[in-house]
Every structure is written in C-alpha cells, then in structure tokens.
Design a protein around this motif. Structure first.
Motif, short mmCIF file in Angstrom:
data_model
loop_
_atom_site.label_atom_id
_atom_site.label_comp_id
_atom_site.label_asym_id
_atom_site.label_seq_id
_atom_site.Cartn_x
_atom_site.Cartn_y
_atom_site.Cartn_z
N ALA A 29 -48.37 7.58 -10.22
CA ALA A 29 -47.24 8.38 -9.71
C ALA A 29 -47.48 8.85 -8.28
N THR A 30 -47.98 7.95 -7.44
CA THR A 30 -48.03 8.21 -5.99
C THR A 30 -46.70 7.78 -5.41
N TRP A 31 -46.18 8.61 -4.52
CA TRP A 31 -44.86 8.38 -3.93
C TRP A 31 -44.96 8.29 -2.41
N LEU A 32 -44.20 7.38 -1.82
CA LEU A 32 -44.00 7.29 -0.38
C LEU A 32 -42.81 8.18 -0.07
N THR A 33 -42.92 8.99 0.99
CA THR A 33 -41.87 10.00 1.17
C THR A 33 -41.61 10.36 2.63
N SER A 34 -40.50 11.03 2.84
CA SER A 34 -40.13 11.73 4.06
C SER A 34 -39.60 10.82 5.17
N GLY A 35 -40.05 11.09 6.40
CA GLY A 35 -39.49 10.45 7.58
C GLY A 35 -39.56 8.95 7.60
N CYS A 36 -40.64 8.38 7.07
CA CYS A 36 -40.76 6.92 7.09
C CYS A 36 -39.67 6.24 6.27
N LEU A 37 -38.99 6.99 5.45
CA LEU A 37 -37.89 6.43 4.65
C LEU A 37 -36.54 6.61 5.32
N VAL A 38 -36.30 7.74 5.96
CA VAL A 38 -35.00 7.96 6.59
C VAL A 38 -34.94 7.42 8.02
N GLN A 39 -36.07 7.34 8.68
CA GLN A 39 -36.06 6.89 10.07
C GLN A 39 -35.67 5.42 10.24
N PRO A 40 -35.96 4.53 9.29
CA PRO A 40 -35.40 3.18 9.42
C PRO A 40 -33.87 3.17 9.39
N VAL A 41 -33.29 4.10 8.68
CA VAL A 41 -31.82 4.23 8.66
C VAL A 41 -31.34 4.62 10.06
N TRP A 42 -32.01 5.61 10.65
CA TRP A 42 -31.63 6.06 11.99
C TRP A 42 -31.87 4.96 13.02
N ASN A 43 -32.95 4.22 12.84
CA ASN A 43 -33.23 3.10 13.75
C ASN A 43 -32.15 2.04 13.66
N ALA A 44 -31.68 1.75 12.45
CA ALA A 44 -30.61 0.75 12.29
C ALA A 44 -29.35 1.19 13.02
N ALA A 49 -35.71 -1.53 16.01
CA ALA A 49 -36.53 -2.11 14.94
C ALA A 49 -36.71 -1.06 13.84
N PRO A 50 -36.73 -1.47 12.58
CA PRO A 50 -36.82 -0.51 11.47
C PRO A 50 -38.03 0.41 11.54
N GLN A 51 -39.15 -0.05 12.07
CA GLN A 51 -40.38 0.73 12.11
C GLN A 51 -40.59 1.48 13.43
N ALA A 52 -39.65 1.41 14.34
CA ALA A 52 -39.81 2.03 15.67
C ALA A 52 -39.96 3.54 15.57
N ASP A 53 -40.94 4.06 16.29
CA ASP A 53 -41.17 5.50 16.47
C ASP A 53 -41.41 6.29 15.18
N ILE A 54 -41.86 5.63 14.15
CA ILE A 54 -42.23 6.36 12.93
C ILE A 54 -43.64 6.88 13.14
N ASP A 55 -43.78 8.19 13.11
CA ASP A 55 -45.05 8.84 13.43
C ASP A 55 -46.12 8.60 12.38
N ASP A 56 -45.74 8.73 11.12
CA ASP A 56 -46.70 8.54 10.04
C ASP A 56 -45.98 8.19 8.75
N TYR A 57 -46.77 7.80 7.78
CA TYR A 57 -46.27 7.42 6.47
C TYR A 57 -46.92 8.34 5.46
N ASP A 58 -46.10 9.19 4.84
CA ASP A 58 -46.59 10.21 3.92
C ASP A 58 -46.60 9.71 2.49
#
Length: 186
Positions: A29-44, A49-58
């Motif tokens: 039950a480890t989950w990937l969360t937060s900005g790395c999930l919504v920021q690809p939406v904003w990038n689109a 690029a989907p991974q542009a300017d994502i600071d970290d992966y939580d």
C-alpha cells in the motif's frame, strides 16, 4: 470519464508509469502522490512535456514502526530502486508524520489509518490525489476531492490543517511555472 482523462495525463509522464511498475518492491500500500500527478495535467494544457518542471515524486506508505531507523531503511531501499531514474524521490511513513509535524509546522498532525488518507490533509485539494498499482494492471486512484480542479487548472486550498504559509509557498512556485493556473486564496 474525468478520472480516466486525469489518469491518462498522469501516465503520460514516463516516470510516473515506471514508479508505479516498481511499487511492489516497496512496503504494501505505497502510493505515488501530489504534484507529480497533477503537474502533467498542467503541462499538457501548457503544451509542455508531461514531466517538465516536476520537482519531486512523493511516495507515501504506512508502517506502525515509527522509528527513524525503519523509515530510513525504506528511504534507502527506494533510493536504490529508483537510482536509474533522473528524478528525486521522496518517500515517507505516514504513521511517523505526527512524530515530527508539530515541531516543523507548529500544529498537531493526527494519525492516519491508511497511507492514502494523508492526502486529506494536503494544503491543496487540487493535489490531494494518490495512485497505487492495481491488481489488473490499471492504477487505483484515490482522489477524495475529485480531479476536476486539476483538469481545470484551479488550485483550491484545503483548510483541514491550518498551514496557509505552506499553501502560499507551493502556489507561488506553481504559478511561476504554470502561469495559466487559477489560484484561489487561502
């Protein structure tokens, strides 16, 4: 349909896909969360690029062992697991957050029963989203406030914890990268 569109944006980021593929090597039950999930939406929406300017992966998980040594062992395990990816991974035991939260932010952080419930306390409802590997190969989405705000580029505060300075800091950074975002005041 909305959740499918959101998930498609999340998975357009190859790092999100790769992280999800490797979650079985981390605590259950480890989950990937937060900005790395919504920021690809904003990038689109910004034509980037989907991974542009994502600071970290939580990554979040919950282990009743709240010792620093136990969490550090998982941090080191995750570092080795993702060492080949050119990204920064941050993994935290959500059972341990109440141990240090008051000292860092000046307010109590009540315990969570499941790791994904930590997103209920994120400073923004927009980023209160988590994904984990599903049994059928399709990721499970936990989005207690929905995903519509992320798809609309609207940052909505979450008053569950009184952390307006954290919200201000995060939204300032996001707005500098994605100027089209609509940031609602705290």
């Amino acid at each position: 349909m909305t959740q499918d569109a959101f998930l498609n944006h999340c998975l357009a980021n190859p790092y999100n896909r790769e992280i999800l593929n490797r979650l079985s090597d981390l605590p259950p039950a480890t989950w990937l969360t937060s900005g790395c999930l919504v920021q690809p939406v904003w990038n689109a929406s910004a034509g980037r690029a989907p991974q542009a300017d994502i600071d970290d992966y939580d990554l979040i998980y919950r282990d009743p062992d709240t010792s620093w040594e136990a969490e550090d062992a998982i941090i080191r395990r995750a570092a080795a697991l993702f060492a080949d990816l050119p990204i920064r991974i941050e993994i935290r035991n959500q059972a341990r957050v109440p141990v240090w939260y008051r000292e860092k932010f000046g307010i109590a952080y009540p315990p969570v029963r499941q790791a994904q419930h930590a997103v209920l306390r994120f400073p923004s409802k927009t980023t209160a989203v988590a994904l984990t590997a599903g049994r059928d190969g399709k990721p499970l989405v936990y989005a207690p406030f929905g995903v519509e705000h992320a798809l609309q580029g609207r940052i909505v505060p979450n008053h569950r914890l009184d952390i307006p300075s954290v919200y201000a800091e995060k939204t300032r950074r996001w707005k500098s990268i994605w100027p089209h975002l609509i940031v609602l005041p705290w």
